[in-house]
Design a protein around this motif. Structure first.
Motif, PDB file in Angstrom:
ATOM      1  N   THR A 127      -1.524   9.598  -3.059  1.00  0.00           N
ATOM      2  CA  THR A 127      -1.610   9.137  -4.442  1.00  0.00           C
ATOM      3  C   THR A 127      -3.045   8.789  -4.825  1.00  0.00           C
ATOM      4  OG1 THR A 127      -1.232   6.812  -3.872  1.00  0.00           O
ATOM      5  CG2 THR A 127       0.722   8.178  -4.267  1.00  0.00           C
ATOM      6  N   SER A 128      -3.283   8.747  -6.134  1.00  0.00           N
ATOM      7  CA  SER A 128      -4.626   8.441  -6.628  1.00  0.00           C
ATOM      8  C   SER A 128      -4.872   6.946  -6.787  1.00  0.00           C
ATOM      9  CB  SER A 128      -4.838   9.118  -7.988  1.00  0.00           C
ATOM     10  OG  SER A 128      -3.866   8.659  -8.918  1.00  0.00           O
ATOM     11  N   TYR A 129      -3.796   6.151  -6.851  1.00  0.00           N
ATOM     12  CA  TYR A 129      -3.940   4.717  -7.122  1.00  0.00           C
ATOM     13  C   TYR A 129      -4.045   3.873  -5.855  1.00  0.00           C
ATOM     14  CZ  TYR A 129       1.115   4.731  -6.195  1.00  0.00           C
ATOM     15  OH  TYR A 129       2.346   4.897  -5.630  1.00  0.00           O
ATOM     16  N   VAL A 130      -3.784   4.449  -4.690  1.00  0.00           N
ATOM     17  CA  VAL A 130      -3.897   3.723  -3.418  1.00  0.00           C
ATOM     18  C   VAL A 130      -5.283   3.953  -2.837  1.00  0.00           C
ATOM     19  CG1 VAL A 130      -3.058   3.570  -1.041  1.00  0.00           C
ATOM     20  CG2 VAL A 130      -1.429   3.747  -2.926  1.00  0.00           C
ATOM     21  N   THR A 131      -5.980   2.871  -2.538  1.00  0.00           N
ATOM     22  CA  THR A 131      -7.349   2.983  -2.026  1.00  0.00           C
ATOM     23  C   THR A 131      -7.416   3.021  -0.504  1.00  0.00           C
ATOM     24  OG1 THR A 131      -7.602   0.573  -2.126  1.00  0.00           O
ATOM     25  CG2 THR A 131      -8.318   1.840  -4.054  1.00  0.00           C
ATOM     26  N   LYS A 132      -6.390   2.455   0.156  1.00  0.00           N
ATOM     27  CA  LYS A 132      -6.409   2.441   1.617  1.00  0.00           C
ATOM     28  C   LYS A 132      -5.013   2.195   2.157  1.00  0.00           C
ATOM     29  CE  LYS A 132      -8.469   0.059   5.622  1.00  0.00           C
ATOM     30  NZ  LYS A 132      -9.317  -1.073   6.062  1.00  0.00           N
ATOM     31  N   VAL A 133      -4.667   2.892   3.224  1.00  0.00           N
ATOM     32  CA  VAL A 133      -3.429   2.638   3.967  1.00  0.00           C
ATOM     33  C   VAL A 133      -3.827   2.340   5.410  1.00  0.00           C
ATOM     34  CG1 VAL A 133      -1.203   3.542   4.724  1.00  0.00           C
ATOM     35  CG2 VAL A 133      -2.136   4.248   2.507  1.00  0.00           C
ATOM     36  N   GLU A 134      -3.389   1.193   5.906  1.00  0.00           N
ATOM     37  CA  GLU A 134      -3.689   0.852   7.298  1.00  0.00           C
ATOM     38  C   GLU A 134      -2.952   1.818   8.239  1.00  0.00           C
ATOM     39  OE1 GLU A 134      -5.787  -1.301   8.282  1.00  0.00           O
ATOM     40  OE2 GLU A 134      -5.949  -2.941   6.838  1.00  0.00           O
ATOM     41  N   PRO A 135      -3.480   2.049   9.440  1.00  0.00           N
ATOM     42  CA  PRO A 135      -2.778   2.900  10.399  1.00  0.00           C
ATOM     43  C   PRO A 135      -1.346   2.418  10.616  1.00  0.00           C
ATOM     44  CG  PRO A 135      -4.976   2.389  11.188  1.00  0.00           C
ATOM     45  CD  PRO A 135      -4.761   1.537   9.969  1.00  0.00           C
ATOM     46  N   ILE A 136      -0.403   3.346  10.701  1.00  0.00           N
ATOM     47  CA  ILE A 136       1.021   3.004  10.832  1.00  0.00           C
ATOM     48  C   ILE A 136       1.516   3.423  12.207  1.00  0.00           C
ATOM     49  CG2 ILE A 136       3.338   3.376   9.908  1.00  0.00           C
ATOM     50  CD1 ILE A 136       1.915   4.068   7.210  1.00  0.00           C
ATOM     51  N   GLU A 137       1.955   2.446  12.990  1.00  0.00           N
ATOM     52  CA  GLU A 137       2.462   2.710  14.332  1.00  0.00           C
ATOM     53  C   GLU A 137       3.942   2.397  14.463  1.00  0.00           C
ATOM     54  OE1 GLU A 137      -0.138   1.327  17.612  1.00  0.00           O
ATOM     55  OE2 GLU A 137      -1.438   0.573  16.014  1.00  0.00           O
TER      56      GLU A 137
END
Length: 339
Positions: A270-280
């Motif tokens: 998406t264009s509105y999300v600036t960062k997603v933390e690593p998902i484990e």
């Protein structure tokens, strides 16, 4: 339909779990006469290869009991700055045990053996609190469900042992870590002095945690639990849910992890999300554009009957769980794409 992703604690007992609870054999647990609670404690201790275990009404009480049995008033425990025992247990370490916390600036709730060694360097200085305990959290809640490297935990245990420090694991979501890393409970049982495991998060029980340790530690924990007001009577009705969870709900955690990764992939696109933390594991932490703002995003999703939670510092958290169905998953993915 309400899609509640605030936490994995929002689940309701399954039909099989309710049947186990209804049919539980019970007695007075204060006198150690509740057979179902005894069974749960024995099952958990055997699973981790530890000597004994004790059932608690909450993970916070289990952790606080561990802190009290390992420390004396005026002591200091070491933990990461994101640790649950420091951030989310109401200041219990100070209130219940009279100890302070030395915070390590780790990565997503995890620190290294070198950082721990540096933190204990002043241990013999009489001007500073005496360090007696190291607390680890796996998976890390505020760190986004991150899993510690087992080899690093072994190094941390060595530093702790060399400095005569107790080593406690807040394993509220430890089973998520075990499923994600293909490690075994017994590996952890050999490493830590005490371990708390939560039954009411990913495992889906309505209440309860278990503290594991040596017979000496658990005998002391029994007295502390009483002191904290945690002695219970016919608690086997609740322990039965824990037994059912340990027997039936561990392997399915992989489903929660897969859904979390799929959510993360959509957020990344998406264009509105600036960062997603690593998902484990089953926790997704992400940030939205400042023009939208985390509070505004959460409010707009709530208007669509999708419940998320803020974690501070602009973080938004999604937690997948037993009651998050495939139908809910498809709705969420569509709403995130269309936002």
């Amino acid at each position: 339909m309400i899609i509640d992703l605030i936490s994995d604690t929002v689940t309701k007992p399954t039909k099989g779990m309710l049947e186990a609870m209804t049919n539980a054999k019970v007695g007075d647990d204060v006198f150690k006469m509740d057979p179902t609670t005894n069974e749960l404690q024995e099952k958990a201790a055997k699973m981790f290869g530890m000597e004994d275990a004790l059932f608690f009404p909450s993970g916070t009480m289990a952790n606080q009991t561990a802190i009290k049995l390992h420390t004396q008033p005026g002591d200091k425990l070491i933990c990461d700055k994101y640790a649950h025992v420091y951030n989310y247990e109401g200041g219990g370490a100070a209130f219940n045990s009279g100890v302070t916390c030395k915070l390590i600036d780790g990565n997503r709730g995890m620190f290294t053996a070198e950082q721990l060694q540096e933190a204990v360097a002043d241990r013999n200085d009489i001007h500073v609190p005496f360090t007696s305990l190291v607390c680890i959290e796996n998976t890390t809640n505020k760190g986004g469900g991150a899993c510690w490297s087992f080899s690093e935990l072994e190094k941390l245990q060595k530093v702790s042992k060399n400095n005569n420090l107790a080593f406690h694991l807040d394993g509220a979501r430890l089973f998520n870590a075990l499923v994600a890393t293909d490690e075994s409970p017994k590996q952890y049982g050999q490493l830590f002095d005490t371990i708390s495991i939560c039954l009411s998060k990913g495992l889906g029980a309505p209440i309860g945690s278990v503290l594991l340790g040596s017979k000496e530690h658990i005998a002391k924990a029994l007295r502390i639990r009483k002191l904290f007001g945690g002695a219970m009577r016919q608690v086997g009705f609740l322990a039965a849910a824990g037994n059912y969870a340990l027997d039936n709900h561990i392997e399915r955690l992989a489903e929660d992890h897969q859904k979390a990764k799929e959510i993360g992939a959509v957020l990344e696109s998406t264009s509105y999300v600036t960062k997603v933390e690593p998902i484990e594991t089953n926790i997704v932490i992400f940030y939205v554009d400042d023009k939208i703002g985390d509070a505004n995003f959460i409010q707009k999703m709530e208007a669509k009957d999708i419940l998320l939670t803020p974690m501070g510092e602009g973080k938004i958290r999604i937690v997948t769980h037993l009651d998050y169905t495939n139908e809910m998953h498809e709705i969420l993915l569509k709403e995130l794409k269309d936002f």
